[in-house]
Design an enzyme around this catalytic site. Structure first.
Site, PDB file in Angstrom:
ATOM      1  N   GLY A 249      54.824 -24.044 108.225  1.00  0.00           N
ATOM      2  CA  GLY A 249      53.805 -23.441 107.381  1.00  0.00           C
ATOM      3  C   GLY A 249      52.542 -24.292 107.348  1.00  0.00           C
ATOM      4  CB  SER A 250      49.867 -24.561 104.823  1.00  0.00           C
ATOM      5  OG  SER A 250      49.486 -23.201 104.915  1.00  0.00           O
ATOM      6  CB  THR A 251      53.492 -28.978 105.857  1.00  0.00           C
ATOM      7  OG1 THR A 251      54.411 -28.379 106.780  1.00  0.00           O
ATOM      8  CG2 THR A 251      53.884 -28.589 104.434  1.00  0.00           C
TER       9      THR A 251
END
Length: 682
Positions: free
Chosen positions: A326-328
């Site tokens: 994801g956005s990590t």
């Protein structure tokens, strides 16, 4: 009429018979002499040794297995001695009758019978196999009085492995189990065959398996003179066994237990690493299991419950679970953008909330307006990274992410690590069979920029990458073992010292990304979680899809079953200026990254940097996913006592979290509602 005998002919026949007999006798004596030469000369040494072996017996002395300690000397695995009732099938006659007779004297449960039958099937008939373990003194006395009735049955004193922390860190510590046929064949073909004579068990998982040689020790022996009946007469010589070394891990078991408490019944994983050395401070996988179930051989009911559970407690989610990041993923995409020259830190794009490529619209959730690299991380702009992924292409993304450890084995010192998937055109050609599947399509690249698509990594890989960013581009190999305590000298010796490898990043590029992830906790998606913290940390929230959602649909957790909801992720390090800990966490099917995973990181940092342990109210709220900032009055770490032995030995490195000076302030009242979804969305 008288027969006239031919004397000369008869004499000739007699002479022939005598000659034949002489030759036969000569050959027979020749064979005897030849055999004597073979036995007395050619095979003298071999047969003399065999004769000596018939007179003597060498009995192996199994060494005590080494202990496993955490970084502060807390005992995680140790041994104790107990009596076992054992049967040698080849000497016991009818096994069923023997067991029935024993059941009249001692309690032998159906579980004991099933386990013994399984051992018989997996072992040789002349092995001594336990049917009952941990006999009481009364049971030993009862059997001893009836011993004469049971040939091939005896009582032996054996060492048993025990895990005082039970479920805590079970995937990391691992367990031992009886050596199976495959393992025995492998040992017989190895240089360790002699060292495992008389040994029944071997490490099966975790550090028990990876450090088997260190923990096992050196087998000793006793040479005994025996009678014709095989009974020992006297000891001729011996060499004592050398116990296994004590293994010291980098884990802080109190921190490990705290995180496991905070997860409660939720599924997920958390890895905490010291970015200065690569030492793993915590490696949590939830749910977990009690290691002591496996010591004597797990019963069928317990195995079925663990193996068939929908929550998969036997899966080490930190090491083997793979998830879209994801956005990590965005801070690492940002590093790749700067290092490749595809973006400058001040390059600005317009984020209108969506981006269209090839007639397909990719959603972003909400518009962010003019967005540069710093703002793209703070506000978690999808549009910025859609465009960046398209500009870089899949193979360039692969080439910049691979050195960070994505889709690669980190080399951690426990077996079973999953590689994950870092896609490339070559990977797709090698993975799929049909020609149309082998081709990489440009549209598949877009979602890679926001950590979706084919991307699948372990939580250990995320923690490793965040640790590298925390160390300003210096990569350390993650490891769990920090040293051994020699069983003989009791001296501590360090292992796994890694000086680190520089990634060669430009300092200004690293600083641009580090500044942005610090801002995430001050003005970005995790600002609410770290409100009131007396330290500054850096972090990035992430939400990873468990199932796809159509472009014209809005994600609605209430309409999905639990296992279809998004995963909550968070990566972080602290303190921001001189990091001593980096964390990656996932809570499966828990929603936005700031809702469930980021609060875990806050408690880990409070523990490590401030010496604070969550209050009972805070743990209860966290288990339900209802806490952001800590609630109630935190406890001091030093006040939390573990029901385990602590070993104090010279040279053993220790770390105790700092003590807070003065009274610890209370957190937010537990009655306050959790942050809204709008505040948490990344």
């Amino acid at each position: 009429m008288m027969e006239i005998r031919n004397t000369e002919a008869e004499l000739q026949r007699f002479r022939l018979r005598a000659l034949v007999m002489s030759v036969v006798v000569l050959i027979a004596f020749g064979l005897v002499v030849a055999r004597l030469l073979v036995l007395q000369v050619q095979r003298h040494e071999e047969l003399a040794e065999r004769a000596e072996n018939n007179r003597t017996a060498v009995v192996p002395i199994v060494p005590n297995r080494g202990q496993i300690l955490d970084r502060n000397g807390v005992v995680l695995a140790t041994n104790y001695s107990a009596y076992t009732l054992e049967i040698t099938p080849s000497r016991a006659g009818n096994l069923e009758e023997t067991i029935d007779g024993l059941a009249e004297i001692l309690e032998i449960t159906p579980r004991d019978r099933r386990k013994f039958k399984r051992l018989v099937d997996d072992s040789r008939s002349f092995d001594s196999l336990p049917i009952r373990t941990r006999l009481t003194d009364e049971e030993v006395a009862r059997f001893s009085a009836q011993r004469y009735r049971f040939p091939g049955v005896d009582i032996k004193a054996r060492l048993f492995r025990t895990y005082p922390m039970q479920e805590t860190a079970s995937h990391v510590i691992g367990y031992i189990g009886r050596i199976n046929q495959r393992e025995k064949e492998a040992l017989d073909d190895s240089d360790d065959a002699a060292n495992y004579r008389g040994t029944d068990v071997i490490g099966k998982l975790g550090v028990e398996q990876s450090y088997e040689r260190d923990l096992h020790g050196q087998t000793g022996w006793e040479e005994m003179e025996t009678s014709a009946g095989g009974h020992a007469v006297r000891k001729l010589g011996s060499r004592p066994a050398t116990p296994g070394d004590t293994l010291v891990l980098s884990l802080d078991i109190k921190l490990q237990r705290m995180v496991e408490e905070l997860y409660g019944d939720r599924r997920g994983a958390l890895v905490a690493i010291d970015p200065r050395s690569g030492e793993v401070l915590a490696m949590v996988s939830r749910p977990t299991f009690d290691l002591n179930l496996f010591v004597d051989g797990i019963d069928q009911e317990s195995w079925t419950a663990l193996n068939e559970s929908i929550n998969r407690p036997l899966l080490n989610r930190a090491l083997r679970g793979t998830y879209p990041p994801g956005s990590t993923y965005k801070p690492f995409m940002a590093i790749a953008a700067l290092e490749s020259g595809k973006r400058r830190a001040d390059t600005t794009i317009m984020d209108n909330g969506s981006w269209t490529f090839g007639g397909h619209t990719f959603r972003s959730g909400h518009p962010n307006g003019p967005t540069n690299l710093r703002r793209s991380i703070i506000k978690s702009s999808n549009v910025y990274y859609y465009m960046l992924a398209n500009d870089m292409g899949v193979d360039m993304i692969h080439d910049y992410m691979k050195p960070l450890g994505f889709g690669q084995l980190t080399g951690i010192d426990v077996r079973g690590e999953a590689r994950g998937v870092l896609p490339s055109t070559e990977w797709k050609r090698n993975t799929y069979k049909r020609p149309e599947q082998k081709k990489w399509y440009a549209g598949e690249t877009i979602s890679l920029g926001i950590g979706q698509g084919y991307n699948n990594f372990t939580i250990l890989q995320l923690a490793h990458a965040m640790s590298t960013l925390a160390a300003k581009g210096v990569k350390h190999q993650p490891h769990l073992a920090v040293g051994r305590i020699d069983a003989v000298t009791q001296q501590f010796s360090a292992i796994n010292k890694d000086p680190g490898t520089s990634m060669g990043y430009k300092p200004e590029n690293v600083e641009a990304v580090r500044s942005a992830v610090v801002a995430v906790t001050v003005e970005g998606t995790s600002r609410g979680i770290f409100a009131g913290a007396p330290y500054v940390s850096a972090g990035k929230t992430g939400t990873a899809q468990a199932v796809g959602v159509r472009q014209n649909e809005k994600y609605n957790a209430a309409r999905l079953s639990e296992f279809q909801r998004d995963h909550s992720l968070y990566i972080a390090y602290a303190p921001a200026d001189n990091p001593t800990i980096a964390v990656a966490a996932i809570v499966e099917n828990a929603g936005f990254g700031a809702a469930a995973a980021a609060p875990l990181a806050r408690r880990v940092f409070d523990y490590w940097l401030l010496g604070r342990y969550p209050s009972v109210e805070d743990i209860a709220a966290m288990r339900k996913g209802l806490a952001s900032v800590p609630v109630g009055t935190p406890r001091r770490v030093s006040e939390i006592k573990l029901d385990a032995e602590v070993v104090g030995l010279p040279g053993l490195p220790r770390y105790e979290p700092p003590e807070s000076s003065g009274p610890i302030p209370a957190g937010r009242p537990a009655s306050l509602p959790p942050p809204s979804a709008a505040e948490l969305e990344d």
